[in-house]
Design a protein around this motif. Structure first.
Motif, mmCIF file in Angstrom:
data_model
loop_
_atom_site.group_PDB
_atom_site.id
_atom_site.type_symbol
_atom_site.label_atom_id
_atom_site.label_comp_id
_atom_site.label_asym_id
_atom_site.label_seq_id
_atom_site.Cartn_x
_atom_site.Cartn_y
_atom_site.Cartn_z
ATOM 1 N N GLU A 1 -9.379 -2.844 5.427
ATOM 2 C CA GLU A 1 -10.290 -1.730 5.145
ATOM 3 C C GLU A 1 -9.614 -0.599 4.386
ATOM 4 O O GLU A 1 -10.150 -0.089 3.401
ATOM 5 C CB GLU A 1 -10.891 -1.199 6.452
ATOM 6 N N ARG A 2 -8.427 -0.192 4.856
ATOM 7 C CA ARG A 2 -7.757 0.929 4.194
ATOM 8 C C ARG A 2 -6.251 0.853 4.424
ATOM 9 O O ARG A 2 -5.783 0.576 5.532
ATOM 10 C CB ARG A 2 -8.289 2.267 4.731
ATOM 11 N N TYR A 3 -5.513 1.113 3.362
ATOM 12 C CA TYR A 3 -4.049 1.195 3.449
ATOM 13 C C TYR A 3 -3.593 2.420 2.674
ATOM 14 O O TYR A 3 -3.921 2.581 1.488
ATOM 15 C CB TYR A 3 -3.402 -0.059 2.869
ATOM 16 N N LEU A 4 -2.872 3.292 3.348
ATOM 17 C CA LEU A 4 -2.341 4.500 2.709
ATOM 18 C C LEU A 4 -0.871 4.640 3.062
ATOM 19 O O LEU A 4 -0.497 4.683 4.232
ATOM 20 C CB LEU A 4 -3.117 5.738 3.169
ATOM 21 N N SER A 5 -0.036 4.671 2.048
ATOM 22 C CA SER A 5 1.403 4.823 2.233
ATOM 23 C C SER A 5 1.882 6.013 1.418
ATOM 24 O O SER A 5 1.575 6.124 0.218
ATOM 25 C CB SER A 5 2.138 3.552 1.783
ATOM 26 N N THR B 1 0.507 5.352 -2.290
ATOM 27 C CA THR B 1 -0.321 4.178 -2.572
ATOM 28 C C THR B 1 -1.516 4.213 -1.626
ATOM 29 O O THR B 1 -1.341 4.278 -0.408
ATOM 30 C CB THR B 1 0.460 2.873 -2.345
ATOM 31 N N HIS B 2 -2.733 4.197 -2.172
ATOM 32 C CA HIS B 2 -3.944 4.271 -1.355
ATOM 33 C C HIS B 2 -4.906 3.188 -1.840
ATOM 34 O O HIS B 2 -5.434 3.264 -2.951
ATOM 35 C CB HIS B 2 -4.580 5.652 -1.480
ATOM 36 N N LEU B 3 -5.115 2.184 -1.004
ATOM 37 C CA LEU B 3 -5.981 1.065 -1.361
ATOM 38 C C LEU B 3 -7.142 0.960 -0.390
ATOM 39 O O LEU B 3 -6.937 0.931 0.829
ATOM 40 C CB LEU B 3 -5.183 -0.247 -1.349
ATOM 41 N N THR B 4 -8.346 0.917 -0.920
ATOM 42 C CA THR B 4 -9.563 0.706 -0.122
ATOM 43 C C THR B 4 -10.414 -0.317 -0.864
ATOM 44 O O THR B 4 -11.260 0.046 -1.694
ATOM 45 C CB THR B 4 -10.349 2.025 0.062
ATOM 46 N N PRO B 5 -10.202 -1.600 -0.606
ATOM 47 C CA PRO B 5 -10.858 -2.652 -1.386
ATOM 48 C C PRO B 5 -12.376 -2.556 -1.453
ATOM 49 O O PRO B 5 -12.969 -2.927 -2.473
ATOM 50 C CB PRO B 5 -10.419 -3.929 -0.668
#
Length: 299
Positions: free
Chosen positions: A179-183, A199-203
């Motif tokens: 759902e969400r990855y924030l580094s 790095t912020h990924l929200t597919p």
């Protein structure tokens, strides 16, 4: 912002109750502290403290550099669960040299509520060096993960910090179902902030496979070679030459404020990206410590 939310994107998650074990209950708040100091016989681990889910291997002595102390972080659990909060602090004293890694990949499990977070602080004293090169982070379907890492360097200190992200259990066909990855990675020195990288990924909101994000690739890795007292342009050129011949798609660039070099790698498998970053680590190690990087041996 909700009191427990580390970033506005995680505000909604922070209000969700965790049914199996509340945030902050025993086993949910993992704490790890490691302190290395230089001794007459080289570097020694002089302080360690760990609570579930952390356990350390004890120090190992198979590094190519004779004065390095090596610790592998272990976990007796199946991975990172919803509501977990991990706090890691690693301190390397003046002129000490340490290598810290994890025994296996960090598996961020499927979540139905709340989120998981890790806050890592690395401090390196004058003339010291730290290699912080954990195994990859695997983001299972529906996981929500926030990780923050700060590296503080004293004058003359250096560090190598690596992070590899795998967007699912690839062998099962799971890709970008989290759902969400924030580094967020920060480097600081005696005069304050050196750089910040996020790095912020929200597919669900933005396709990570579009050009300009990950494109045709699946696994994403970054290695920061932090050496504020070195010529970052020369080091960047050398590391770029090393990684461009690798199987992964990779390159290197100088960080702002003379902090060092960032190496980025993209590939279809974690092993490919890891091998590329290891080549960069090996070259950086020889430049900074006059010794090659250790192998992937975990025992």
């Amino acid at each position: 912002m909700a009191a427990d939310a580390p970033h506005p994107a995680f505000e909604g998650y922070a209000t969700e109750a965790v049914p199996q074990a509340a945030v902050g209950s025993p086993g949910k708040d993992g704490v790890l502290e490691l302190t290395f100091e230089r001794t007459a016989d080289g570097t020694a681990l002089v302080h360690d403290y760990a609570t579930v889910p952390f356990h350390i291997s004890g120090t190992l002595a198979h590094d190519p550099h004779p004065n390095v102390d090596t610790v592998f972080i272990q976990s007796p659990t199946g991975g990172v669960a919803q509501g977990d909060r991990h706090d890691v602090s690693i301190t390397v004293g003046d002129d000490a040299i340490a290598h810290v890694s994890t025994q296996s990949s960090t598996k961020v499990q499927t979540m139905t509520c709340n989120y998981a977070a890790a806050d890592t602080t690395l401090s390196v004293g004058t003339g010291g060096h730290l290699d912080y090169v954990p195994e990859p982070t695997i983001l299972h379907a529906d996981s929500r993960y926030f990780q923050e890492l700060t590296v503080d360097l004293a004058p003359g200190a250096t560090a190598v910090v690596s992070d590899v992200v795998v967007p699912g259990r690839l062998a099962r066909g799971e890709r970008f179902d989290f759902e969400r990855y924030l580094s967020r990675v920060r480097g600081t020195g005696p005069d304050g902030l050196l750089f910040e990288d996020t790095t912020h990924l929200t597919p669900a909101d933005g396709d990570p496979t579009v050009p300009g994000v990950l494109g045709e690739f699946t696994v994403y890795g970054t290695m920061f070679v932090l050496a504020p007292d070195r010529d970052e342009s020369e080091l960047s050129d050398a590391l770029h030459a090393v990684v461009t011949d690798s199987e992964a798609k990779a390159g290197a660039t100088a960080l702002p404020n003379g902090a060092g070099v960032a190496v980025r790698a993209l590939g279809d498998r974690a092993e490919t990206v890891q091998a590329t970053l290891h080549a960069a680590w090996d070259h950086a190690r020889q430049e900074l410590l006059d010794a090659s990087a250790p192998s992937g041996r975990k025992y």
